[in-house]
Design an enzyme around this catalytic site. Structure first.
Site, PDB file in Angstrom:
ATOM      1  CG  ASP A 286      16.583  15.163 -26.726  1.00  0.00           C
ATOM      2  OD1 ASP A 286      17.212  14.397 -26.658  1.00  0.00           O
ATOM      3  OD2 ASP A 286      16.183  16.083 -27.637  1.00  0.00           O
TER       4      ASP A 286
ATOM      5  CD  GLU B  88      22.425  14.312 -29.718  1.00  0.00           C
ATOM      6  OE1 GLU B  88      22.032  13.828 -30.796  1.00  0.00           O
ATOM      7  OE2 GLU B  88      21.856  15.293 -29.115  1.00  0.00           O
ATOM      8  CD  GLU B  89      19.918  18.026 -28.388  1.00  0.00           C
ATOM      9  OE1 GLU B  89      19.909  18.227 -29.628  1.00  0.00           O
ATOM     10  OE2 GLU B  89      19.160  17.355 -27.832  1.00  0.00           O
TER      11      GLU B  89
HETATM   12 ZN    ZN Z   1      18.635  13.760 -27.965  1.00  0.00          ZN
END
Ligand code: ZN
Length: 332
Positions: A89, A120-121
């Site tokens: 990830d 994104e996180e």
């Molecule tokens: Zn991710």
């Protein structure tokens, strides 16, 4: 550089959300050295999305994010696995996508773009900014990468984040009739929420609620004047009916503070791929201008965000082939 070395090189550059500049520069330099045209799109002063192309208007794009959750865990490996932050990830995914794009290019296919977002996180600001990029209009299919165990995700739940805040009146705890406890009000509301059956959707599954944070009070001998709880609701329906249900549960006993929301998304089904619905949210809901979305990537979401994050080397190799096959199918 081979697939595993590229994965480890990307992982060895810390890029916790907010600190993606160095990994963005690395990707720019690497892709330019392979002959790609690379644009860094500023999202904040030291955060840039990476946008790479081989022709003017690619129809299919491979994308994921460069940021990771904290803490940084440097890469290690054995014969089977690569361990560390970003293994699945999503730095292993970036590496697999680049290898796939290079393989396609060797076969003469240049109608593919690469897009790597920041943030994104946390808040998906990278996705929100790139949504308005002019190349989006020419994109027909966006294959986003997140750990799906190499299955094709055909749906992902949404996420609705909110705080519930209660207030009361402080008083000496020996004289409770003089005060009004914000914590007791909050506990009553949370109890009602725990006993509420939120909607089930046949395609997306259960709506689930996590009471993730709780905070309040000032001292053991003071009736608490303030309290709040933070909730993350995994949406399987539109936000509106869920927000309405929570508001009616709170019923004047507290206030709602909406933090963020992404709706559940349906993605393209493609014959010949194993398909499933995933429960997590991605950048996809924030990039509606980038064509029809698809979602596939190596590794398991169950180890992402943990100290034991890893990816199987054979899954990285499989992912390269799956991305190649998927791009070819979409271009035909
Ligand atoms: Zn991710």
């Amino acid at each position: 550089m081979n697939l595993f070395d590229l994965t480890k090189s990307l992982m060895s550059i810390p890029s916790v959300s907010g600190d993606e500049e160095a990994v963005g520069f690395y990707l720019r330099d690497h892709l330019q050295s392979l002959g790609w045209t690379v644009e860094l799109q500023a999202v904040s002063e030291n955060q840039n999305n990476v946008i790479a192309t081989l022709n003017d208007t690619p129809r299919v794009w491979l994308s994921t994010h460069m940021d990771t959750v904290p803490p940084f865990i440097p890469p290690t490996e054995d014969d089977e696995k690569i361990y560390g932050r970003g293994a699945c990830d999503a730095k292993g995914i970036i590496a697999a996508q680049i290898m796939a794009a290079e393989q396609l290019r060797k076969e003469g296919i240049t109608d593919v773009g690469l897009l790597y977002n920041v943030e994104e996180e946390r808040s998906s600001t990278g996705a929100k900014v790139v949504n308005n990029h002019p190349l989006a209009a020419k994109c027909e299919y966006m294959i986003n990468g997140e750990p799906t165990d190499n299955d094709l995700a055909i749906g992902s739940k949404g996420t609705f984040r909110l705080n519930i805040k209660t207030s009361g009146k402080a008083a000496h705890s020996a004289y409770p009739e003089e005060g009004d406890s914000a914590i007791e009000k909050l506990l009553d509301i949370l109890e009602d929420i725990r006993h509420t059956k939120f909607p089930h959707d046949d395609f997306f599954g259960e709506t689930t609620v996590n009471i993730g944070t709780i905070d309040g009070g000032t001292a053991l001998n003071v009736i608490p004047p303030k309290a709040e709880a933070g909730l993350a609701i995994r949406l399987t329906t539109k936000r509106a009916p869920i927000e309405e249900a929570v508001r009616s549960l709170v019923r004047g006993r507290g206030d709602l503070e909406i933090l963020s929301c992404s709706e559940p998304v349906r993605m393209l089904q493609v014959d010949g791929f194993k398909q499933k619905v995933v429960r997590f949210t991605t950048d996809i809901p924030h990039m509606p201008n980038w064509g029809t979305p698809l979602l596939l990537g190596p590794g398991s979401i169950l180890v992402a965000h943990t100290k034991d994050e890893f990816v199987l080397k054979k899954d990285l190799e499989t992912a390269v082939q799956l991305y190649v096959d998927l791009v070819k199918k979409l271009l035909n």
